[in-house]
Design a protein around this motif. Structure first.
Motif, PDB file in Angstrom:
ATOM      1  N   HIS A 204      -2.535   9.863   6.271  1.00 55.89           N
ATOM      2  CA  HIS A 204      -2.766  11.036   5.604  1.00 55.89           C
ATOM      3  C   HIS A 204      -3.308  11.577   6.338  1.00 55.89           C
ATOM      4  N   LYS A 247       7.479   4.435   0.173  1.00 54.39           N
ATOM      5  CA  LYS A 247       5.982   4.453  -0.113  1.00 54.39           C
ATOM      6  C   LYS A 247       5.839   5.905   0.331  1.00 54.39           C
ATOM      7  N   ARG A 251       4.102   8.677  -2.267  1.00 56.75           N
ATOM      8  CA  ARG A 251       2.787   8.933  -2.313  1.00 56.75           C
ATOM      9  C   ARG A 251       2.315  10.818  -2.392  1.00 56.75           C
ATOM     10  N   GLU A 254       2.714  11.368  -5.795  1.00 52.81           N
ATOM     11  CA  GLU A 254       1.375  11.112  -6.557  1.00 52.81           C
ATOM     12  C   GLU A 254      -0.091  12.160  -6.190  1.00 52.81           C
TER      13      GLU A 254
END
Length: 268
Positions: A204, A247, A251, A254
């Motif tokens: 990230h 994924k 993410r 989210e």
């Protein structure tokens, strides 16, 4: 073309600026820089523009207390790797990056207005061009790719007039009451398989972006999924990349707000 997985978050106008898909493999046997023209010959009809860039050093995701590691190398003088070549499409939206142990494909948002072909289109383009490379022989030597790492990155450009209000877009950040001038946040996450075995890392990265006149501020949100596929073939790599895409998209959904989803045209 494979269908989009059901129940995967989707937006009609996502803040997506670039998608990168890539693999790292053992150096191609028989390849040298004098054969670069043979590689370009595979792609020049669709990627007629060419540039030369410094090579990317080999990197491996390792686990058990260790982070991503560059391979151990003893070198004296200039890098032993041959240059990294960029083959660019005429509209500048697509880019192939090639060096003797890497192959990547980028889709890049441009001012020409060409629409994002969605992951399915980008990954299909990547796979077909990677298979062209695998079918090429150098000095009579076959090049079955021995893939040891694969990756997929989504690079998003999220405008934010005031960094202190970035939590209206990214809910994991709350700088309320703080006059934030800049930010640079990086963290990694280990991804396990169904047997709780680590198989990849999800990177990230949050980076500030400001125009030269200082009038437009934004955050560049980069999510990268990288690791070693279950096998060394193109098929295993593509399966790993598809898992990484799921994924990343989940993410992204989210960690961003419902208000942002409305702006980006969430498809329910």
């Amino acid at each position: 073309m494979k269908d989009r997985p059901k129940n995967l978050p989707e937006f009609s106008n996502p803040p997506l600026d670039e998608v990168v898909i890539g693999v790292q493999f053992s150096a191609l046997p028989g390849y040298s820089s004098v054969l670069a023209k043979d590689v370009w010959g595979l792609y020049k009809d669709d990627f007629p523009l060419i540039q030369e860039h410094p090579p990317i050093e080999p990197t491996f995701e390792t686990f058990g207390g260790m982070g991503p590691q560059q391979s151990v190398q003893f070198r004296f003088g200039p890098s032993q790797l041959n240059p990294r070549l960029w083959f660019i499409s005429q509209d500048q939206n697509h880019l192939i990056q090639f060096q003797e142990d890497r192959f990547l494909l980028n889709w890049r948002k441009q001012a020409n207005g060409n629409q994002y072909p969605r992951f399915e289109g980008v990954s299909e383009n990547f796979e077909s061009n990677l298979l062209k490379l695998e079918a090429l022989s150098f000095n009579g030597q076959k090049n079955a790719l021995d893939i040891n790492q694969a990756e997929v990155s989504y690079i998003n450009f999220i405008q934010a007039e005031d960094y202190s209000k970035i939590n209206s877009w990214i809910k994991t950040l709350d700088f309320s009451g703080i006059n934030v001038e800049s930010m640079n946040i990086n963290f990694t996450e280990v991804v396990n398989d169904i047997n709780k075995k680590p198989v990849a890392r999800l990177f990230h990265e949050l980076q500030p972006v400001v125009t030269k006149n200082g009038k437009v501020k934004a955050v560049r949100l980069i999510l990268t999924y990288r690791g070693q596929p279950a096998g060394n073939s193109v098929a295993y790599a593509m399966n790993f990349i598809r898992q990484g895409r799921e994924k990343i998209v989940n993410r992204f959904s989210e960690m961003t707000t419902k208000e942002a989803h409305k702006v980006w045209g969430e498809i329910l």
